[in-house]
Design an enzyme around this catalytic site. Sequence first.
Site, PDB file in Angstrom:
ATOM      1  N   LYS A 231       0.852  -1.184   0.000  1.00  0.00           N
ATOM      2  CA  LYS A 231       0.000   0.000   0.000  1.00  0.00           C
ATOM      3  C   LYS A 231       0.888   1.234   0.000  1.00  0.00           C
ATOM      4  O   LYS A 231       1.721   1.417   0.895  1.00  0.00           O
ATOM      5  CB  LYS A 231      -0.898  -0.015   1.234  1.00  0.00           C
ATOM      6  CG  LYS A 231      -1.789   1.214   1.337  1.00  0.00           C
ATOM      7  CD  LYS A 231      -2.775   1.090   2.475  1.00  0.00           C
ATOM      8  CE  LYS A 231      -3.627   2.344   2.594  1.00  0.00           C
ATOM      9  NZ  LYS A 231      -4.582   2.248   3.705  1.00  0.00           N
ATOM     10  N   LYS A 285      -2.265  -1.439  -3.807  1.00  0.00           N
ATOM     11  CA  LYS A 285      -3.116  -0.255  -3.719  1.00  0.00           C
ATOM     12  C   LYS A 285      -2.287   1.002  -3.790  1.00  0.00           C
ATOM     13  O   LYS A 285      -1.259   1.057  -3.113  1.00  0.00           O
ATOM     14  CB  LYS A 285      -3.848  -0.336  -2.379  1.00  0.00           C
ATOM     15  CG  LYS A 285      -4.761   0.812  -2.081  1.00  0.00           C
ATOM     16  CD  LYS A 285      -5.354   0.618  -0.721  1.00  0.00           C
ATOM     17  CE  LYS A 285      -6.197   1.835  -0.405  1.00  0.00           C
ATOM     18  NZ  LYS A 285      -6.581   1.877   0.951  1.00  0.00           N
TER      19      LYS A 285
HETATM   20  C1  PBG Z   1      -7.440   3.249   5.732  1.00  0.00           C
HETATM   21  C2  PBG Z   1      -7.724   3.085   4.292  1.00  0.00           C
HETATM   22  C3  PBG Z   1      -7.527   4.011   3.251  1.00  0.00           C
HETATM   23  C4  PBG Z   1      -8.100   3.446   2.111  1.00  0.00           C
HETATM   24  C5  PBG Z   1      -8.579   2.179   2.471  1.00  0.00           C
HETATM   25  N1  PBG Z   1      -8.327   1.968   3.820  1.00  0.00           N
HETATM   26  C6  PBG Z   1      -6.992   5.402   3.226  1.00  0.00           C
HETATM   27  C7  PBG Z   1      -5.668   5.714   3.774  1.00  0.00           C
HETATM   28  O1  PBG Z   1      -4.814   4.840   4.000  1.00  0.00           O
HETATM   29  O2  PBG Z   1      -5.459   6.899   4.031  1.00  0.00           O
HETATM   30  C8  PBG Z   1      -8.182   4.120   0.775  1.00  0.00           C
HETATM   31  C9  PBG Z   1      -9.279   3.673  -0.127  1.00  0.00           C
HETATM   32  C10 PBG Z   1      -9.602   4.602  -1.236  1.00  0.00           C
HETATM   33  O3  PBG Z   1      -8.958   5.654  -1.436  1.00  0.00           O
HETATM   34  O4  PBG Z   1     -10.564   4.301  -1.960  1.00  0.00           O
HETATM   35  N2  PBG Z   1      -6.235   2.833   6.229  1.00  0.00           N
END
Ligand code: PBG
Length: 363
Positions: A231, A285
């Site tokens: 991520k 992601k």
């Molecule tokens: C939380 C999380 C995030 C997303 C999914 N779980 C945001 C972040 O890490 O700030 C992002 C999902 C999206 O942008 O559609 N940890």
Amino acid sequence: MSVKNPSPFTGHVNGHAAGDARHAAFHGSARTGAASLGLTVRPRRNRQSEWARRLVRENTLSTNDLIWPLFVIEGNQSQDVASMPGVQRLPIEQVVAEARRARDLDIPAVALFPYTDPALRDPEGGEAVNPDNLVCRAVRAIKAAVPDIGVVTDVALDPYTSHGHDGVMDGDTILNDETVALLVAQAMTLAAAGADVIAPSDMMDGRVGAIRAALDQAGYADVQIMAYAAKYASAFYGPFRDAVGSNVTLVGDKRTYQMDPANSDEALREVALDLEEGADMVMVKPGLPYLDIIHRVKETFGVPTFAYQVSGEYAMIEGAARNGWIDGDKAMVESLIAFKRAGADGILTYFAPRVAAMLKAVK
Ligand code: PBG
């Protein structure tokens, strides 16, 4: 349920419309009397009709590939998410209705994200371990009403912390091991509520192993883990933070725990660790800007690999489409088939119900 995907390039779902200027186009030079190149190999031969294009199509998108992320809110009033046109925060009752719709559209699973009342946010994210918090109630309601749909729940503290980070802080530092202890407790709370899949999205080191051990010890050996393994610290999460309300709370950025967008080998190392620690499925992601990572992960490990087409990707396509700048349906399908081509087994996407309805219509 599984259908050849509509051609991302023509957008014709059953596709007979494009065919018939083909002879003129294909044999054009001969017919106009221009010199033939005398080619033995003509790749265009396989593209001249819809049946032939269908026959040689290498990748398909099916409803089986979809996970639908849903935003949950307290009360009985849905709210538009301004930065995600077409997406709303939904009260539990409507989330259950959408889960039923997902089941009817053959979407295998939904993923839940809470908008937590700001009054319930604190530095430790204590509401995350409240067995009656919004997500836990939503999980129980879905499992009671639509038992045959998979329910994926995020593990991370950011919807619950007053500072908007995924972990607990000491000054400016996000504490790893202290956070993991809280994430384990959060995961146990979600498993007890009936979540099928625990999806740690926090990027703390060692959290998958700690969660797996705790689940197994408590008799939740069947609860699956989908690790947000690679991520990245991405600007494309902006609209999501709007949706869950962490944009107003977030202090600073997440670069000390989410990955540097410049890195690729590091993603493989993260995936390897999460698999060693017991992840059943891994995720990359954001999605489209990281197709190379999806490809490397799938090629290297050959495990169930998911892509998250995140909020900012959705907003770009949908925003442009609503302005009339691109064809939204075609861009949606083209973006989703790209994930399949890269090697993803499935995609978390806010387009899930829309594309599923298209795919079901061509059954
Ligand atoms: C939380 C999380 C995030 C997303 C999914 N779980 C945001 C972040 O890490 O700030 C992002 C999902 C999206 O942008 O559609 N940890």
